[in-house]
Enzyme design. Structure first.
Site, PDB file in Angstrom:
ATOM      1  N   SER A  90       0.819  -1.210   0.000  1.00 44.71           N
ATOM      2  CA  SER A  90       0.000   0.000   0.000  1.00 44.71           C
ATOM      3  C   SER A  90       0.852   1.259   0.000  1.00 44.71           C
ATOM      4  O   SER A  90       1.860   1.355   0.703  1.00 44.71           O
ATOM      5  CB  SER A  90      -0.916   0.004   1.231  1.00 44.71           C
ATOM      6  N   GLY A  91       0.394   2.237  -0.792  1.00 42.73           N
ATOM      7  CA  GLY A  91       1.106   3.512  -0.844  1.00 42.73           C
ATOM      8  C   GLY A  91       0.182   4.700  -0.677  1.00 42.73           C
ATOM      9  O   GLY A  91       0.495   5.804  -1.095  1.00 42.73           O
ATOM     10  N   ARG A  95      -4.691   4.647   4.258  1.00 45.04           N
ATOM     11  CA  ARG A  95      -4.576   3.272   4.750  1.00 45.04           C
ATOM     12  C   ARG A  95      -3.163   3.120   5.319  1.00 45.04           C
ATOM     13  O   ARG A  95      -2.645   3.993   5.979  1.00 45.04           O
ATOM     14  CB  ARG A  95      -4.834   2.284   3.602  1.00 45.04           C
ATOM     15  N   ASN A  98       3.420   1.642   2.904  1.00 40.72           N
ATOM     16  CA  ASN A  98       4.557   0.727   3.075  1.00 40.72           C
ATOM     17  C   ASN A  98       5.455   0.619   1.838  1.00 40.72           C
ATOM     18  O   ASN A  98       6.126  -0.396   1.658  1.00 40.72           O
ATOM     19  CB  ASN A  98       4.029  -0.680   3.413  1.00 40.72           C
ATOM     20  N   SER A 121       5.021  -2.286  -6.607  1.00 39.24           N
ATOM     21  CA  SER A 121       3.688  -1.732  -6.406  1.00 39.24           C
ATOM     22  C   SER A 121       3.575  -0.371  -7.085  1.00 39.24           C
ATOM     23  O   SER A 121       4.191   0.598  -6.653  1.00 39.24           O
ATOM     24  CB  SER A 121       3.393  -1.605  -4.914  1.00 39.24           C
ATOM     25  N   GLU A 122       2.801  -0.311  -8.146  1.00 38.41           N
ATOM     26  CA  GLU A 122       2.593   0.926  -8.908  1.00 38.41           C
ATOM     27  C   GLU A 122       1.091   1.141  -9.063  1.00 38.41           C
ATOM     28  O   GLU A 122       0.430   1.574  -8.166  1.00 38.41           O
ATOM     29  CB  GLU A 122       3.279   0.800 -10.281  1.00 38.41           C
ATOM     30  N   MET A 125      -0.738   6.769 -10.850  1.00 37.75           N
ATOM     31  CA  MET A 125      -0.047   7.780 -11.646  1.00 37.75           C
ATOM     32  C   MET A 125       1.402   7.369 -11.865  1.00 37.75           C
ATOM     33  O   MET A 125       1.995   6.708 -11.015  1.00 37.75           O
ATOM     34  CB  MET A 125      -0.132   9.138 -10.950  1.00 37.75           C
ATOM     35  N   LYS A 144       8.155   5.555  -4.691  1.00 36.87           N
ATOM     36  CA  LYS A 144       8.075   4.602  -5.805  1.00 36.87           C
ATOM     37  C   LYS A 144       9.283   4.753  -6.726  1.00 36.87           C
ATOM     38  O   LYS A 144       9.803   3.757  -7.248  1.00 36.87           O
ATOM     39  CB  LYS A 144       6.770   4.796  -6.581  1.00 36.87           C
ATOM     40  N   MET A 177     -15.527  13.388  -3.418  1.00 36.64           N
ATOM     41  CA  MET A 177     -14.718  13.035  -2.260  1.00 36.64           C
ATOM     42  C   MET A 177     -15.612  12.739  -1.061  1.00 36.64           C
ATOM     43  O   MET A 177     -16.747  13.196  -0.990  1.00 36.64           O
ATOM     44  CB  MET A 177     -13.723  14.147  -1.937  1.00 36.64           C
TER      45      MET A 177
END
Length: 317
Positions: A90-91, A95, A98, A121-122, A125, A144, A177
């Site tokens: 997760s990025g 949440r 990591n 993990s991508e 964007m 990233k 949102m």
């Protein structure tokens, strides 16, 4: 680190398999016939939902492999079992966050020496295009890039899958949102609503990712998820919903200045979210550059019948 022959079923290790996209990726890999291994971390044993999810993967044919990010040799042993490693760490700030944990995975892959491809993990964007991003959301892209640089410096073959808004977070709510459901009466439109945005069903992203694993065309390349029928302006997305419901929503256009006006007074997760929305809906960061057919997922894999957003939105009727 030899090549995988196209069409061969691949031994693949999924890291972050119990996450939002990770569970979809595991199922897509199994459906594609890949020999799928799932990393089982010690802390997962304390989460009943994750335990049950892991057991459901096992029932579908996945193999569970115990390893920990705090135990380097356990990671090395895990990656030695496979040809490809796919990470779904997760990025997002609301949440867990990591992304840099993957650097330990890179070190393990480097030491193991057998992995033919790594997909970090991508799935959002494209980081090299986001160096100008607003803080604190820019942290995700910077991290990233750090993982990418470590991967390439180690000589690890890679594929980066990027480029679309997850439909569950951006389409079902008409990109509003603080809700995941469609508005009933009023809708905010970002700017003039005419900036092109890419939407994709998460299951389709998983399917495309599965197709890349042993495709020589995607080796050491970035693959963009940009299904042509799902490249829509904000206004077009809203109009699809209005057509489905027969109900016209009251629209309020929000200028870029007003959209960003209170960002400094928000909590960090909200600041990051506002920044990402701004880059997507005001700057058009997902569509402001050309993508060739040889690097776009729906062109590479026309056999994947991706879900159009009019079909996706029907579930909310």
């Amino acid at each position: 680190m030899g090549e995988i022959k196209s069409g061969e079923k691949t031994r693949v290790l999924v890291v972050g398999a119990t996450g939002y996209l990770g569970k979809r990726i595991v199922r897509a890999f199994l459906a594609e016939g890949h020999e799928t291994y799932v990393l089982q971390r010690p802390e997962t044993g304390l989460d009943i939902e994750k335990v049950q999810l892991l057991l459901s993967f096992k029932k579908l044919g996945a193999r569970l492999v115990e390893a920990s990010f705090s135990d380097h040799q356990s990671l090395v042993s895990a990656v030695k079992l496979v040809d490809v490693v796919v990470s779904n760490m997760s990025g997002v700030h609301f949440r867990s966050h990591n992304i840099l944990v993957q650097l330990k995975l890179v070190e393990a892959i480097k030491e193991a020496g057998n992995v033919k491809r790594f997909l970090p993990s991508e799935f959002g964007m494209d980081p090299p295009r986001m160096r100008h991003a607003l803080p604190p959301g820019r942290e995700t892209f910077d991290q990233k890039m750090e993982v990418r640089q470590a991967t390439e410096a180690a000589g690890i073959p890679y594929t980066y899958v990027v480029g679309a808004c997850f439909a569950a977070y951006f389409a079902g709510n008409l990109s509003q949102m603080e809700t995941l459901l469609p508005p009933k009466k009023e809708v905010n439109i970002y700017g003039d609503g005419n900036v092109k945005v890419v939407f994709a069903d998460e299951d389709d992203i998983a399917k495309y990712t599965s197709k890349t694993l042993n495709d020589p065309r995607t080796l050491n390349k970035t693959v963009y998820v940009r299904p042509p029928d799902n490249v829509l302006t904000h206004i077009e997305l809203v109009q699809i919903w209005e057509k489905l419901t027969g109900n016209e929503l009251e629209k309020t256009n929000i200028s870029a200045k007003d959209f960003l006006s209170n960002i400094e007074h928000m909590e960090i997760p909200q600041q990051a979210g506002i920044g990402h929305f701004y880059h997507i809906f005001y700057e058009g960061c997902l569509t402001d550059h050309q993508v060739g057919e040889d690097e776009e997922a729906s062109s590479l894999y026309p056999d994947v019948k991706y879900k159009r957003m009019d079909d996706y939105l029907r579930m909310f009727l």
